[in-house]
Design a protein around this motif. Sequence first.
Motif, PDB file in Angstrom:
ATOM      1  N   ALA A 115      35.627  42.658  50.064  1.00  0.00           N
ATOM      2  CA  ALA A 115      34.962  41.604  49.299  1.00  0.00           C
ATOM      3  C   ALA A 115      34.426  42.138  47.978  1.00  0.00           C
ATOM      4  CB  ALA A 115      33.839  40.983  50.122  1.00  0.00           C
ATOM      5  N   VAL A 116      33.740  43.283  48.016  1.00  0.00           N
ATOM      6  CA  VAL A 116      33.117  43.807  46.800  1.00  0.00           C
ATOM      7  C   VAL A 116      34.190  44.271  45.810  1.00  0.00           C
ATOM      8  CG1 VAL A 116      31.679  45.634  45.851  1.00  0.00           C
ATOM      9  CG2 VAL A 116      30.955  44.425  47.900  1.00  0.00           C
ATOM     10  N   LEU A 117      35.136  45.073  46.298  1.00  0.00           N
ATOM     11  CA  LEU A 117      36.144  45.620  45.377  1.00  0.00           C
ATOM     12  C   LEU A 117      36.959  44.517  44.718  1.00  0.00           C
ATOM     13  CD1 LEU A 117      37.431  48.816  47.199  1.00  0.00           C
ATOM     14  CD2 LEU A 117      35.884  48.629  45.245  1.00  0.00           C
ATOM     15  N   SER A 118      37.498  43.598  45.534  1.00  0.00           N
ATOM     16  CA  SER A 118      38.353  42.581  44.912  1.00  0.00           C
ATOM     17  C   SER A 118      37.520  41.549  44.166  1.00  0.00           C
ATOM     18  CB  SER A 118      39.250  41.916  45.957  1.00  0.00           C
ATOM     19  OG  SER A 118      38.518  41.657  47.111  1.00  0.00           O
ATOM     20  N   GLY A 119      36.317  41.250  44.677  1.00  0.00           N
ATOM     21  CA  GLY A 119      35.453  40.289  43.981  1.00  0.00           C
ATOM     22  C   GLY A 119      35.074  40.779  42.595  1.00  0.00           C
ATOM     23  N   VAL A 120      34.655  42.048  42.504  1.00  0.00           N
ATOM     24  CA  VAL A 120      34.241  42.598  41.212  1.00  0.00           C
ATOM     25  C   VAL A 120      35.434  42.666  40.262  1.00  0.00           C
ATOM     26  CG1 VAL A 120      33.425  44.689  40.065  1.00  0.00           C
ATOM     27  CG2 VAL A 120      32.250  43.853  42.083  1.00  0.00           C
ATOM     28  N   THR A 121      36.578  43.109  40.777  1.00  0.00           N
ATOM     29  CA  THR A 121      37.777  43.181  39.923  1.00  0.00           C
ATOM     30  C   THR A 121      38.129  41.806  39.367  1.00  0.00           C
ATOM     31  OG1 THR A 121      38.550  44.844  41.486  1.00  0.00           O
ATOM     32  CG2 THR A 121      40.113  44.100  39.832  1.00  0.00           C
ATOM     33  N   LEU A 122      38.162  40.834  40.281  1.00  0.00           N
ATOM     34  CA  LEU A 122      38.530  39.480  39.882  1.00  0.00           C
ATOM     35  C   LEU A 122      37.547  38.926  38.854  1.00  0.00           C
ATOM     36  CD1 LEU A 122      40.931  37.982  41.030  1.00  0.00           C
ATOM     37  CD2 LEU A 122      39.360  36.688  42.464  1.00  0.00           C
ATOM     38  N   GLY A 123      36.253  39.113  39.115  1.00  0.00           N
ATOM     39  CA  GLY A 123      35.228  38.602  38.210  1.00  0.00           C
ATOM     40  C   GLY A 123      35.305  39.258  36.845  1.00  0.00           C
ATOM     41  N   THR A 124      35.543  40.579  36.821  1.00  0.00           N
ATOM     42  CA  THR A 124      35.624  41.303  35.553  1.00  0.00           C
ATOM     43  C   THR A 124      36.830  40.834  34.742  1.00  0.00           C
ATOM     44  OG1 THR A 124      34.737  43.192  36.738  1.00  0.00           O
ATOM     45  CG2 THR A 124      35.578  43.596  34.534  1.00  0.00           C
ATOM     46  N   LEU A 125      37.973  40.724  35.418  1.00  0.00           N
ATOM     47  CA  LEU A 125      39.176  40.243  34.725  1.00  0.00           C
ATOM     48  C   LEU A 125      38.934  38.860  34.130  1.00  0.00           C
ATOM     49  CD1 LEU A 125      42.090  41.363  37.060  1.00  0.00           C
ATOM     50  CD2 LEU A 125      41.497  42.236  34.804  1.00  0.00           C
ATOM     51  N   ALA A 126      38.287  37.988  34.931  1.00  0.00           N
ATOM     52  CA  ALA A 126      38.022  36.626  34.455  1.00  0.00           C
ATOM     53  C   ALA A 126      37.122  36.649  33.230  1.00  0.00           C
ATOM     54  CB  ALA A 126      37.397  35.800  35.571  1.00  0.00           C
ATOM     55  N   ALA A 127      36.105  37.529  33.249  1.00  0.00           N
ATOM     56  CA  ALA A 127      35.169  37.578  32.127  1.00  0.00           C
ATOM     57  C   ALA A 127      35.851  38.122  30.880  1.00  0.00           C
ATOM     58  CB  ALA A 127      33.972  38.442  32.488  1.00  0.00           C
ATOM     59  N   LEU A 128      36.731  39.112  31.055  1.00  0.00           N
ATOM     60  CA  LEU A 128      37.391  39.714  29.893  1.00  0.00           C
ATOM     61  C   LEU A 128      38.389  38.746  29.262  1.00  0.00           C
ATOM     62  CD1 LEU A 128      37.965  43.343  31.133  1.00  0.00           C
ATOM     63  CD2 LEU A 128      36.193  42.466  29.611  1.00  0.00           C
ATOM     64  N   ARG A 129      38.977  37.892  30.102  1.00  0.00           N
ATOM     65  CA  ARG A 129      39.898  36.886  29.567  1.00  0.00           C
ATOM     66  C   ARG A 129      39.188  35.530  29.617  1.00  0.00           C
ATOM     67  NH1 ARG A 129      41.929  40.659  28.261  1.00  0.00           N
ATOM     68  NH2 ARG A 129      43.828  41.766  28.878  1.00  0.00           N
ATOM     69  N   HIS A 130      37.995  35.465  29.079  1.00  0.00           N
ATOM     70  CA  HIS A 130      37.192  34.255  29.169  1.00  0.00           C
ATOM     71  C   HIS A 130      37.958  33.047  28.635  1.00  0.00           C
ATOM     72  CE1 HIS A 130      33.868  31.700  29.525  1.00  0.00           C
ATOM     73  NE2 HIS A 130      33.468  31.723  28.272  1.00  0.00           N
ATOM     74  N   ASN A 131      37.994  31.971  29.443  1.00  0.00           N
ATOM     75  CA  ASN A 131      38.711  30.738  29.126  1.00  0.00           C
ATOM     76  C   ASN A 131      40.218  30.911  29.058  1.00  0.00           C
ATOM     77  OD1 ASN A 131      36.507  29.099  29.087  1.00  0.00           O
ATOM     78  ND2 ASN A 131      36.060  29.469  26.922  1.00  0.00           N
ATOM     79  N   GLY A 132      40.704  32.058  29.512  1.00  0.00           N
ATOM     80  CA  GLY A 132      42.150  32.260  29.552  1.00  0.00           C
ATOM     81  C   GLY A 132      42.702  31.817  30.888  1.00  0.00           C
ATOM     82  N   ILE A 133      43.982  32.072  31.077  1.00  0.00           N
ATOM     83  CA  ILE A 133      44.636  31.597  32.297  1.00  0.00           C
ATOM     84  C   ILE A 133      44.114  32.363  33.524  1.00  0.00           C
ATOM     85  CG2 ILE A 133      46.669  33.111  32.149  1.00  0.00           C
ATOM     86  CD1 ILE A 133      47.343  29.592  32.869  1.00  0.00           C
ATOM     87  N   ILE A 134      43.840  33.664  33.351  1.00  0.00           N
ATOM     88  CA  ILE A 134      43.343  34.465  34.478  1.00  0.00           C
ATOM     89  C   ILE A 134      41.961  33.967  34.892  1.00  0.00           C
ATOM     90  CG2 ILE A 134      42.569  36.760  35.192  1.00  0.00           C
ATOM     91  CD1 ILE A 134      44.690  37.951  33.418  1.00  0.00           C
ATOM     92  N   ASP A 135      41.135  33.689  33.897  1.00  0.00           N
ATOM     93  CA  ASP A 135      39.790  33.169  34.154  1.00  0.00           C
ATOM     94  C   ASP A 135      39.888  31.874  34.957  1.00  0.00           C
ATOM     95  OD1 ASP A 135      37.113  32.717  34.063  1.00  0.00           O
ATOM     96  OD2 ASP A 135      37.103  31.931  32.013  1.00  0.00           O
ATOM     97  N   TYR A 136      40.761  31.001  34.497  1.00  0.00           N
ATOM     98  CA  TYR A 136      40.923  29.696  35.141  1.00  0.00           C
ATOM     99  C   TYR A 136      41.368  29.853  36.589  1.00  0.00           C
ATOM    100  CZ  TYR A 136      42.399  24.912  35.838  1.00  0.00           C
ATOM    101  OH  TYR A 136      42.553  23.653  36.337  1.00  0.00           O
ATOM    102  N   LEU A 137      42.410  30.702  36.790  1.00  0.00           N
ATOM    103  CA  LEU A 137      42.936  30.898  38.141  1.00  0.00           C
ATOM    104  C   LEU A 137      41.882  31.536  39.051  1.00  0.00           C
ATOM    105  CD1 LEU A 137      46.612  32.115  37.573  1.00  0.00           C
ATOM    106  CD2 LEU A 137      45.808  29.945  38.500  1.00  0.00           C
ATOM    107  N   ALA A 138      41.213  32.565  38.515  1.00  0.00           N
ATOM    108  CA  ALA A 138      40.231  33.281  39.335  1.00  0.00           C
ATOM    109  C   ALA A 138      39.098  32.354  39.757  1.00  0.00           C
ATOM    110  CB  ALA A 138      39.677  34.477  38.564  1.00  0.00           C
ATOM    111  N   MET A 139      38.646  31.501  38.843  1.00  0.00           N
ATOM    112  CA  MET A 139      37.519  30.636  39.186  1.00  0.00           C
ATOM    113  C   MET A 139      37.937  29.502  40.120  1.00  0.00           C
ATOM    114  SD  MET A 139      34.850  31.973  38.317  1.00  0.00           S
ATOM    115  CE  MET A 139      35.590  33.583  38.470  1.00  0.00           C
ATOM    116  N   THR A 140      39.184  29.028  39.966  1.00  0.00           N
ATOM    117  CA  THR A 140      39.679  28.037  40.927  1.00  0.00           C
ATOM    118  C   THR A 140      39.699  28.657  42.315  1.00  0.00           C
ATOM    119  OG1 THR A 140      41.121  27.286  39.169  1.00  0.00           O
ATOM    120  CG2 THR A 140      41.528  26.380  41.350  1.00  0.00           C
ATOM    121  N   PHE A 141      40.230  29.885  42.379  1.00  0.00           N
ATOM    122  CA  PHE A 141      40.272  30.587  43.657  1.00  0.00           C
ATOM    123  C   PHE A 141      38.852  30.744  44.217  1.00  0.00           C
ATOM    124  CE2 PHE A 141      39.546  34.698  45.677  1.00  0.00           C
ATOM    125  CZ  PHE A 141      40.298  34.534  46.827  1.00  0.00           C
TER     126      PHE A 141
END
Lengths: 311, 312
Positions: free
Chosen positions: B108-134
């Motif tokens: 949970a921690v490893l994948s959650g942090v990775t996912l959250g960081t990727l989403a923040a770095l690509r703010h409002n991008g496709i990765i952000d959108y997918l990660a937050m939907t997930f």
Amino acid sequence: MTNMKDVEIKDEWFTPKSKNMVKAEMVVRPSLSYWADAWRKLRKNKLAMSGLLFLMLLAIMAIFVPIFSPYLVTATDYPNQNKAPSMMHWFGTDDAGRDVFTRTWYGARISLFVGWMAALIDFFIGIIYGGISGYKGGKVDLMMMRIIEVLYGLPHLLVVILLMVVMDRSLTTIIIALTITGWVGMARIVRGQVLQIKNYEFVTASKSFGAKTSRIIRKNLLPNTMGPIIVQMTLTVPSAIFAEAFLSFLGLGIQTPFASWGVMANDALPVILSGDWWRLFFPALFISLTMFAFNVLGDGLQDALDPKQGG
Amino acid sequence: MIQYIIKRFFMMILTVLLIATLTFFLMHSIPGSPFDEDRTSNPTIQENLEKYYKLDQPLPVQYVNYLKAIVTFDFGPSIKKPNESVNNLLARGFPISFELGIVTILVAVLSGVTLGTLAALRHNGIIDYLAMTFAVVGISVPNFILATLFIQVFAGQLGWLPAATWQSPLHMILPTLALATGPMAIIARLTRSSMLEVMTQDYIKMARAKGLKPSRIIIRHALRNAMMPIVTIMGTMLAGILTGTFVIERIFAIPGMGKYFVESISNRDYPVIMGSTVFYSTFLIFMLFLVDIVYGILDPRIKLHKKEGESS
């Protein structure tokens, strides 16, 4: 600024706009109350609005389907057991031939009822406890917060499970068990808000006009703490729905033949490898959609009710 | 800091005592004796049984015995399985549940942090959108529903993974994923929002201006500060994972402590219920205590009072 000499100064520049004087002072946007503004912001949030729409439809279906359905929730029909979805039974039947469609909507009733009751009771206890603690301050606050701190440390679901073991397994018991530990979060939020707001100038102003304590709490404090409280309520509902389903799934809540989404998922457990997919699918789908709807609505409300956020 | 730890420690003892007392009186408020269901018509047998489990003594004496049992950590024999002591059950079940819990937290921690960081770095991008939907979906689907769906799809229809028991790493995949998805989603959302906030701070601009590598800025400077809110919710998350193991172990037939606990509830096996409740809550409350201490150590503002004027 350059070449000031080249600019020809016209006389009409200096004619007063006398007729428009009044209009110039007017505020263009209509003045919106806090709630109207929140509603305007919420309406723009498509995800939150679809959540709201879904919940309204869910409530309507939950009320009317069990009334108008040709099948009773508990009615067994052994010749027709484990039938796949068909025109007769839209969501199929379970191992006693009960109609899964009717049971799904009856489950929606249970879930919504438990969710809202838990949220409402938490709301009242939380407002009273948190309000007193925050408004009184000092020693009273210290004592009341100590109690909350101890209660907050208790493992919530463990206490609920213990209570369910001891009390008879009914809907009322579930609600009591959920609210016994559930109000603490609400009380903390109300206290934090009251503590912050009671020192604002408008409260002092109200006091200097000689307003009574009850009036200050009702008119000044509560309306201004409502935003975070409503957000907390929309988040309490899904967690109460989850808790009820969790308990029923463990066999501690509602019992078959009565239906709740947790019970239906639990009953479907022995047959999940046999291909009777509908028995798990429908309760799973609706509980997930409901939780999803409450979560996105809660998120939307959080943004909409925050006056600092524009948009 | 020391004072804070001592205060928290006493709070912890008080909470454990409260839950132990609550458990005791709740269990004894149930009318009748646990042996009623055995239909032992012979009163002597019943009496002897009650004597064996020390249920014939007055309530205050039983309460003191019970507190003694907690301190010495000896909860006596189980009622439904007389050859087994509660300690045995705990010793057998806990390591398995602990393993499940630890793997879940790591995932949970490893994948959650990775996912959250990727989403923040690509703010409002496709990765952000997918990660937050997930993330919203992950928060919305209850773990027991997810577990049963996983079995139906991955073990039943596709036949890729085993559906039950706890033997090889392959058996661990489905239960761990079912249990980890919710916390992972929460962590991903939190990481995203706190990363977004941290990335606009001056010291990140400073690090950039110094010409540090982006990866170093993110890992050393941003993530470290963005982790604070995650430490805060660690306590409630642990509680969620712990209660989650009850259902997950039941669904996947994992012989952990959660399985015994749920069994003891439906059997009304009081020594096991009391033993495991006290054990669970002590464990959980101790974890909350540790989280608090770690938080105090990580956040310099708690230690240094008002010396540093960074935020107050």
